[in-house]
Design an enzyme around this catalytic site. Structure first.
Site, short mmCIF file in Angstrom:
data_model
loop_
_atom_site.label_atom_id
_atom_site.label_comp_id
_atom_site.label_asym_id
_atom_site.label_seq_id
_atom_site.Cartn_x
_atom_site.Cartn_y
_atom_site.Cartn_z
N THR A 29 0.96 -1.22 0.04
CA THR A 29 -0.16 0.00 0.06
C THR A 29 0.87 1.19 0.16
O THR A 29 1.90 1.23 0.70
CB THR A 29 -0.93 -0.15 1.26
OG1 THR A 29 -2.01 -0.96 1.14
CG2 THR A 29 -1.68 1.43 1.44
N GLY A 85 5.88 -0.87 0.22
CA GLY A 85 6.58 0.39 0.39
C GLY A 85 7.27 0.44 1.89
O GLY A 85 6.96 -0.32 2.61
N GLU A 106 -0.65 -5.21 6.16
CA GLU A 106 0.93 -5.11 5.74
C GLU A 106 1.53 -6.21 6.58
O GLU A 106 2.35 -7.08 5.91
CB GLU A 106 1.44 -3.84 5.60
CG GLU A 106 0.76 -2.96 4.54
CD GLU A 106 1.45 -1.57 4.60
OE1 GLU A 106 1.14 -0.99 3.73
OE2 GLU A 106 1.76 -1.23 5.45
C1 5RP Z 1 1.23 2.15 4.23
C2 5RP Z 1 2.67 2.02 4.36
C3 5RP Z 1 3.55 2.54 3.31
O1 5RP Z 1 4.17 1.33 2.48
C4 5RP Z 1 4.34 3.36 3.50
O2 5RP Z 1 3.66 4.61 4.48
C5 5RP Z 1 5.17 4.22 2.51
O3 5RP Z 1 4.25 5.04 1.70
P1 5RP Z 1 4.69 5.73 0.35
O4 5RP Z 1 5.33 4.89 -0.78
O5 5RP Z 1 3.55 6.19 -0.11
O6 5RP Z 1 5.82 6.65 0.45
O7 5RP Z 1 3.26 1.40 5.04
O8 5RP Z 1 0.85 1.66 5.57
#
Ligand code: 5RP
Length: 227
Positions: A29, A85, A106
């Site tokens: 996500t 991510g 996640e």
């Molecule tokens: C969501 C997450 C995302 O992987 C994390 O916040 C990174 O997000 P982005 O790729 O938009 O920087 O842990 O819960």
């Protein structure tokens, strides 16, 4: 100045190269995971045959939109590879996740995955976790109690707010963001947070990650967990 969007796309591309036909793929996500989902969609359109599970309603919707066969995780016990991510990641493959509020799903999907690949741009690697506020998913019933319990750990928790109201996760829980600045002993902190009733999950990923793909400009570094 680094083009972070280009770096996210590059890291995603490199990770997606590991996906083969027949695999069940966990979809992360956030804005970096979106690049991986879109790239997987393009490859599915060209003949890659995979099934997927998603770590959030948003990723589920996007994956379906780009033509992926998305299963309900309720029917899945094992995932071949998950691409996700992170908000911070160390050279030892510990991370903070949950900036997008999907940390619970996640972490569950990561636990079920044979391989977890984290994809990040050059703003995410750190030597020590904690500059990014550590997300904590809390059931609404326990929010006041958890706030006071967390304060005993020496930090003032902040209820995450979106559009003027408390943010709700896909499980309708709240998120507390914990501004530690620096986390000297993540293992110990994880144990302390796990011990607070009402905390559903925290954003410390200390053992789940098998590899990190870090894009810096046009270069890609891959760090694999030492076994
Ligand atoms: C969501 C997450 C995302 O992987 C994390 O916040 C990174 O997000 P982005 O790729 O938009 O920087 O842990 O819960």
């Amino acid at each position: 100045m680094a083009d972070l969007e280009a770096e996210k796309a590059l890291a995603a591309l490199r990770a997606v190269d590991e996906v083969e036909s027949g695999m069940l793929v966990g979809l992360g996500t956030g804005s970096t995971a979106v690049y991986a989902i879109r790239e997987l969609g393009r490859r599915v359109a060209r003949g890659l045959t995979i099934t997927a599970v998603a770590t959030s309603n948003a990723s589920d919707a996007l994956a379906r939109q780009v033509g992926m066969n998305v299963l309900s995780f309720e029917d899945v016990a094992e995932v071949d590879v998950t691409i996700d991510g992170a908000d911070e990641i160390t050279p030892g493959l510990t991370a903070i996740k949950g900036g997008g509020g999907a940390l619970l799903r996640e972490k569950v999907v990561a636990a079920a995955s044979r391989r977890v690949i984290i994809i990040v741009d050059s703003s995410k690697p750190v030597a020590t976790l904690g500059k990014f506020k550590l997300p904590l998913e809390v059931i609404p019933f326990a929010i006041s109690w958890v706030k006071s319990a967390v304060a005993c750990l020496g930090v003032t928790p902040e209820v995450r707010v979106r559009n003027g109201v408390p943010f709700r996760t896909d499980q309708a829980n709240f998120i507390l963001d914990l501004p530690f600045e620096s986390i000297a002993d993540p293992q110990r902190l994880a144990l302390a947070l796990d011990a607070i009733p009402g905390v559903v999950e925290h954003g410390l990923f200390l053992n789940e990650i098998d590899a990190a793909v870090i894009a810096r400009g046009s270069e890609v570094e891959v760090i694999n967990r030492q076994t």
